[in-house]
Design a protein around this motif. Structure first.
Motif, short mmCIF file in Angstrom:
data_model
loop_
_atom_site.label_atom_id
_atom_site.label_comp_id
_atom_site.label_asym_id
_atom_site.label_seq_id
_atom_site.Cartn_x
_atom_site.Cartn_y
_atom_site.Cartn_z
N GLN A 1 0.76 -1.10 0.02
CA GLN A 1 0.04 -0.16 0.04
C GLN A 1 0.96 1.35 0.12
OE1 GLN A 1 -2.47 -0.65 3.43
NE2 GLN A 1 -4.21 -1.16 1.96
N PHE A 2 0.14 2.29 -0.76
CA PHE A 2 1.15 3.62 -0.79
C PHE A 2 0.30 4.58 -0.25
CE2 PHE A 2 1.97 0.89 -4.53
CZ PHE A 2 3.16 0.80 -4.35
N ARG A 3 1.00 5.41 0.61
CA ARG A 3 0.30 6.59 1.42
C ARG A 3 0.81 7.79 0.66
NH1 ARG A 3 2.30 4.26 7.12
NH2 ARG A 3 1.29 2.39 7.22
N GLY A 4 -0.18 8.71 0.33
CA GLY A 4 0.20 9.96 -0.08
C GLY A 4 1.19 9.90 -1.31
N ARG A 5 2.18 10.70 -1.21
CA ARG A 5 3.08 10.87 -2.52
C ARG A 5 3.82 9.44 -2.59
NH1 ARG A 5 5.82 16.65 -2.67
NH2 ARG A 5 6.31 15.63 -4.76
N GLU A 6 3.81 8.53 -1.71
CA GLU A 6 4.68 7.10 -1.74
C GLU A 6 4.29 6.48 -3.05
OE1 GLU A 6 4.89 5.77 2.83
OE2 GLU A 6 3.60 4.71 1.46
N LYS B 1 -0.21 -6.01 -9.71
CA LYS B 1 -1.22 -4.99 -10.49
C LYS B 1 -1.61 -3.86 -9.79
CE LYS B 1 -5.88 -5.21 -12.41
NZ LYS B 1 -7.26 -6.32 -12.87
N ALA B 2 -1.53 -2.75 -10.23
CA ALA B 2 -2.08 -1.63 -9.32
C ALA B 2 -3.60 -1.58 -9.25
CB ALA B 2 -1.45 -0.39 -10.07
N THR B 3 -3.92 -1.29 -8.21
CA THR B 3 -5.47 -1.22 -7.78
C THR B 3 -5.37 -0.05 -6.72
OG1 THR B 3 -5.71 -3.55 -8.14
CG2 THR B 3 -7.35 -2.37 -7.01
N GLY B 4 -5.92 1.07 -7.30
CA GLY B 4 -6.10 2.19 -6.63
C GLY B 4 -4.71 2.67 -5.79
N ARG B 5 -4.39 2.56 -4.57
CA ARG B 5 -3.26 2.87 -3.90
C ARG B 5 -2.52 1.67 -3.52
NH1 ARG B 5 -3.27 8.42 -3.22
NH2 ARG B 5 -1.45 8.34 -1.95
N SER B 6 -2.60 0.61 -4.22
CA SER B 6 -2.07 -0.69 -3.84
C SER B 6 -1.59 -1.26 -5.01
CB SER B 6 -3.18 -1.46 -3.25
OG SER B 6 -3.63 -1.00 -1.95
N LEU B 7 -0.36 -1.97 -4.78
CA LEU B 7 0.07 -3.01 -5.62
C LEU B 7 -0.29 -4.36 -5.32
CD1 LEU B 7 1.59 -2.88 -8.42
CD2 LEU B 7 3.58 -3.25 -7.20
N ILE B 8 -0.65 -5.27 -6.15
CA ILE B 8 -1.10 -6.48 -5.64
C ILE B 8 -0.58 -7.60 -6.49
CG2 ILE B 8 -3.26 -8.24 -5.23
CD1 ILE B 8 -4.79 -5.71 -4.47
N MET B 9 -0.09 -8.74 -5.98
CA MET B 9 0.39 -9.78 -6.79
C MET B 9 0.01 -11.10 -6.07
SD MET B 9 4.45 -10.94 -7.82
CE MET B 9 4.93 -10.92 -5.72
N THR B 10 -0.70 -11.79 -7.08
CA THR B 10 -1.06 -13.11 -6.40
C THR B 10 -0.31 -14.22 -6.86
OG1 THR B 10 -3.36 -12.52 -6.48
CG2 THR B 10 -3.18 -14.76 -6.16
N ILE B 11 0.28 -15.17 -5.99
CA ILE B 11 0.90 -16.58 -6.62
C ILE B 11 0.17 -17.63 -6.29
CG2 ILE B 11 3.08 -17.43 -6.24
CD1 ILE B 11 4.25 -14.63 -4.77
#
Length: 234
Positions: free
Chosen positions: A145-150, A181-191
């Protein structure tokens, strides 16, 4: 006279009554076996040899057990001496246990959260957890997850995900792009695990068997599987 029903211990033998007829076994037992000659296995699965079905039934009754045909298609048919009622009880018990185990075979998804600037120690802790989950047959969802300008540092997270995917490649395969995969303010990877839950359980069972001092003879295993295949639906 000789009974047709499974009794074990010789008790209650005799012809089936009206209610019992509805529960006739799907495999021939005792007097239902009409073949002239059969190949007989003893109660401990040892091969006794060829003999008439009447002689085989006599041997079974002398031991207070049942004569059960376990391979009708064989030439001559194969029969085994056993306590049929006890066998059916054990099979019912196995069926119930199998139903419980089926729940453990359901794939679950474990989630791991990471920061793009995670330190090496925490990274290794999560990688170790992912290895354990995947080796157990479960899916792993990794989230950053990214916060603000992260979000400006998303490239660092993508590289981290690619590195993790590469280090887990022996037990898991990324669904989609390795970088997530970028989703909103998150990057998600499923293995996804390379081994299924069933394979994992089977491997554990084999290992436990080896640890107990080795498997039984292959012939014994084959006979037991033959018996179960023929009778488990009876």
């Amino acid at each position: 006279g000789r009974g047709e029903g499974g009794g074990g211990g010789g008790r209650g033998r005799g012809r089936f009554n009206r209610n019992q007829r509805e529960q006739l076994p799907k495999v021939p037992i005792n007097n239902q076996i009409r073949e002239r000659e059969v190949r007989l296995l003893g109660a401990d699965r040892e091969l006794i040899g060829l003999m008439s079905s009447s002689e085989a039934l006599d041997l079974a009754m002398e031991q207070g057990l049942d004569l059960v045909m376990i391979a009708a298609e064989a030439k001559p048919p194969v029969c085994r001496i056993m306590d049929y009622n006890k066998f059916k009880f054990d099979q019912d018990k196995k069926t119930k246990e199998a139903a419980k185990k089926q729940k453990t075979l359901q794939v679950t998804e474990k989630e791991l959260k990471m920061r793009y600037n995670i330190d090496i120690a925490d990274y290794n802790v999560r990688k170790k957890a992912a290895l354990k989950f995947l080796a157990n047959g479960d899916r792993v969802k990794v989230t950053c997850q990214f916060r603000g300008r992260e979000q400006d540092y998303q490239d660092l997270a993508i590289e981290m995900f690619k590195k993790l995917a590469d280090e887990l490649s022996e037990v898991g395969k990324v669904e989609g792009r390795p970088g997530g995969k970028a989703t909103g303010r998150s990057l998600i990877m499923t293995i996804a695990p390379l081994a299924t839950k069933a394979q994992v359980q089977a491997d554990k069972k084999k290992k436990a068997k080896r640890d107990r001092g080795g498997a039984r003879d292959d012939d014994d295993d084959d006979v037991e599987e033959l018996v179960e295949d023929e009778l488990e639906t009876a």
